[in-house]
Design an enzyme around this catalytic site. Structure first.
Site, PDB file in Angstrom:
ATOM      1  N   LEU A 164      11.786   4.270  -7.535  1.00 28.61           N
ATOM      2  CA  LEU A 164      10.352   4.231  -7.257  1.00 28.61           C
ATOM      3  C   LEU A 164       9.809   5.609  -6.922  1.00 28.61           C
ATOM      4  O   LEU A 164       8.617   5.877  -7.087  1.00 28.61           O
ATOM      5  CB  LEU A 164      10.073   3.257  -6.102  1.00 28.61           C
ATOM      6  CG  LEU A 164       8.647   2.768  -5.893  1.00 28.61           C
ATOM      7  CD1 LEU A 164       8.068   2.146  -7.164  1.00 28.61           C
ATOM      8  CD2 LEU A 164       8.602   1.752  -4.749  1.00 28.61           C
ATOM      9  N   CYS A 183     -13.708   1.593 -13.964  1.00 33.94           N
ATOM     10  CA  CYS A 183     -14.203   2.963 -13.770  1.00 33.94           C
ATOM     11  C   CYS A 183     -13.025   3.937 -13.799  1.00 33.94           C
ATOM     12  O   CYS A 183     -12.730   4.642 -12.837  1.00 33.94           O
ATOM     13  CB  CYS A 183     -14.955   3.048 -12.448  1.00 33.94           C
ATOM     14  SG  CYS A 183     -15.998   4.506 -12.264  1.00 33.94           S
ATOM     15  N   THR A 223       5.921  16.550  -7.796  1.00 35.91           N
ATOM     16  CA  THR A 223       4.512  16.922  -7.655  1.00 35.91           C
ATOM     17  C   THR A 223       4.307  18.426  -7.820  1.00 35.91           C
ATOM     18  O   THR A 223       3.402  18.860  -8.532  1.00 35.91           O
ATOM     19  CB  THR A 223       3.976  16.471  -6.274  1.00 35.91           C
ATOM     20  OG1 THR A 223       4.271  15.086  -6.099  1.00 35.91           O
ATOM     21  CG2 THR A 223       2.471  16.664  -6.200  1.00 35.91           C
ATOM     22  N   TYR A 232      -6.104   6.365   4.819  1.00 32.95           N
ATOM     23  CA  TYR A 232      -6.244   5.357   3.761  1.00 32.95           C
ATOM     24  C   TYR A 232      -5.460   4.089   4.098  1.00 32.95           C
ATOM     25  O   TYR A 232      -5.991   2.971   4.027  1.00 32.95           O
ATOM     26  CB  TYR A 232      -5.785   5.894   2.406  1.00 32.95           C
ATOM     27  CG  TYR A 232      -5.611   4.766   1.411  1.00 32.95           C
ATOM     28  CD1 TYR A 232      -6.719   4.159   0.836  1.00 32.95           C
ATOM     29  CD2 TYR A 232      -4.346   4.244   1.127  1.00 32.95           C
ATOM     30  CE1 TYR A 232      -6.589   3.082  -0.018  1.00 32.95           C
ATOM     31  CE2 TYR A 232      -4.196   3.170   0.278  1.00 32.95           C
ATOM     32  CZ  TYR A 232      -5.318   2.590  -0.293  1.00 32.95           C
ATOM     33  OH  TYR A 232      -5.184   1.509  -1.121  1.00 32.95           O
ATOM     34  N   GLU A 278       0.819  -1.208   0.000  1.00 37.39           N
ATOM     35  CA  GLU A 278       0.000   0.000   0.000  1.00 37.39           C
ATOM     36  C   GLU A 278       0.856   1.261   0.000  1.00 37.39           C
ATOM     37  O   GLU A 278       0.509   2.250  -0.642  1.00 37.39           O
ATOM     38  CB  GLU A 278      -0.956  -0.007   1.201  1.00 37.39           C
ATOM     39  CG  GLU A 278      -2.059  -1.045   1.113  1.00 37.39           C
ATOM     40  CD  GLU A 278      -2.973  -0.846  -0.078  1.00 37.39           C
ATOM     41  OE1 GLU A 278      -3.037   0.266  -0.634  1.00 37.39           O
ATOM     42  OE2 GLU A 278      -3.646  -1.821  -0.483  1.00 37.39           O
ATOM     43  N   ASP A 318      -9.112   6.123  -1.354  1.00 34.20           N
ATOM     44  CA  ASP A 318      -8.079   6.686  -2.219  1.00 34.20           C
ATOM     45  C   ASP A 318      -8.741   7.302  -3.445  1.00 34.20           C
ATOM     46  O   ASP A 318      -9.971   7.410  -3.523  1.00 34.20           O
ATOM     47  CB  ASP A 318      -7.046   5.626  -2.600  1.00 34.20           C
ATOM     48  CG  ASP A 318      -7.612   4.539  -3.515  1.00 34.20           C
ATOM     49  OD1 ASP A 318      -8.838   4.522  -3.768  1.00 34.20           O
ATOM     50  OD2 ASP A 318      -6.823   3.690  -3.982  1.00 34.20           O
TER      51      ASP A 318
END
Length: 368
Positions: A92, A204, A316, A132, A49, A150
């Site tokens: 990663l 979805c 980001t 989460y 996760e 999430d």
């Protein structure tokens, strides 16, 4: 209208049992064969996760397998050197995830006897374990009916329940958590939560949802109203800050390369990099700046070689544009500089570098 009222209105007239059963039946039949689903080991669920945060499944699979091979349990990760953990995480991205994971695992090892807590009150206090991850570990590993919200889950439920709240806002996540507490299966919360995640990942999807293949189509309000492509509502992020840098791969006569360790806090903490500096145009060309900054920053005289390449790396909220050169250096950095080492090409394999500097090295190898 507060969350409780909004939650009540959203679920009014909604066939929760039918939706839940259709979702879980589909997940049982269609779930992907993923390595972290081989068992319900809380440690492996936790590692997967954390790796899957902001990273695609196909990218994570080889990293997960390699990581578990090196650190198969709580004790092995707790006792590992941080540099070794960062090396296993190399490429990663979002390296704070690895540092926080190891910090939290050490706490579990020392405080809980190596057993991952099975309740929200304890597990949510661990470093890097937010709502989460708390919900994912508790529901998947321990069968506790805890929400795991999430981006995939918010997208699915935005469409199924026709929720038009901005999913970028923290208060909206709270709304989804409240809704899921009323919807989640008490008998099989693991498959319910994983079913929502899986549905968002493969059916979805963000731009072209496969509504004709959706197992919960009959329950989806957005589909019946023809607005599924308008949802979810998400406000745009601020534009990323642009930063121009100059960097160099420098080698001495003994075949050693100069690398340095980034600070222990902040962006790319404790990773190793080639010499690099923020550009200041008033100091001249990129090449001139690098030559000058190597003297002031490392106390080294260098002979500048050729331009190597430009590297762009997108974080980001930040974009690095790096002009990269090659060159040679003479002497050695001050013995006081514990963050600077000289390494051979073979020795360099033991150090963890961020992707941008891995890419510099790849270009250098082509150049050589």
């Amino acid at each position: 209208m507060n969350n409780k009222q909004t939650q009540h209105e959203l679920l009014k007239g909604f066939m929760i049992d039918g939706f839940r059963n259709d979702l879980i039946d589909w997940f049982v039949q269609e779930q992907r064969d993923l390595p972290w689903r081989k068992d319900q080991d809380p440690y492996k669920v936790w590692v997967s996760e954390i790796m899957l945060q902001q990273t695609k499944v196909d990218t994570v699979i080889p990293y997960f397998n390699s990581f578990i091979e090196q650190f198969p349990n709580i004790e092995s990760l707790a006792n590992a050197a941080e540099d070794k953990v960062l090396k296993a995480w190399e490429g990663l991205g979002y390296y704070s995830r690895a540092r926080n994971l190891q910090s939290a695992v050490r706490e579990v090892h020392e405080r809980y006897g190596g057993i991952v807590p099975d309740n929200a009150a304890e597990i949510s206090t661990l470093k890097g374990v937010g709502p989460y991850t708390t919900g994912a570990i508790l529901s998947i590993a321990y069968g506790v009916p805890e929400p795991a919200v999430d981006g995939n889950v918010m997208r699915v439920l935005s469409r199924v329940l026709h929720i038009r709240e901005d999913i970028a806002k923290p208060k909206t996540r709270k709304l989804f958590e409240a809704v899921i507490r009323d919807m989640i299966s008490q008998d099989n919360p693991s498959f319910f939560n994983q079913g929502l995640m899986e549905l968002g990942a493969i059916v979805c999807t963000p731009t072209s949802p496969s509504c004709m293949l959706c197992p919960v189509q009959e329950h989806c309000r957005a589909f019946h109203e023809g607005v599924q492509r308008e949802l979810p509502i998400k406000s745009k992020k601020k534009s990323a800050k642009q930063v121009s840098l100059v960097a160099g791969i420098f080698k001495n006569e003994q075949g050693q390369y100069l690398i340095s360790k980034r600070p222990s806090e902040g962006l790319l903490a404790n990773l190793w990099v080639f010499p690099n500096f923020i550009k200041m145009d008033e100091l001249g060309t990129s090449k001139q700046q690098l030559e000058s900054l190597m003297k002031t920053g490392y106390g080294l005289e260098v002979e500048m070689g050729d331009y190597l390449c430009d590297i762009r790396h997108v974080f980001t909220h930040l974009v690095w544009d790096i002009n990269v050169y090659v060159g040679t250096f003479h002497g050695a950095p001050s013995a006081d500089r514990k963050d600077v080492v000289l390494v051979t090409e073979e020795e360099m394999l033991e150090y963890a570098f961020p992707v941008s500097h891995q890419n510099m090295w790849k270009e250098y190898k082509k150049f050589m």
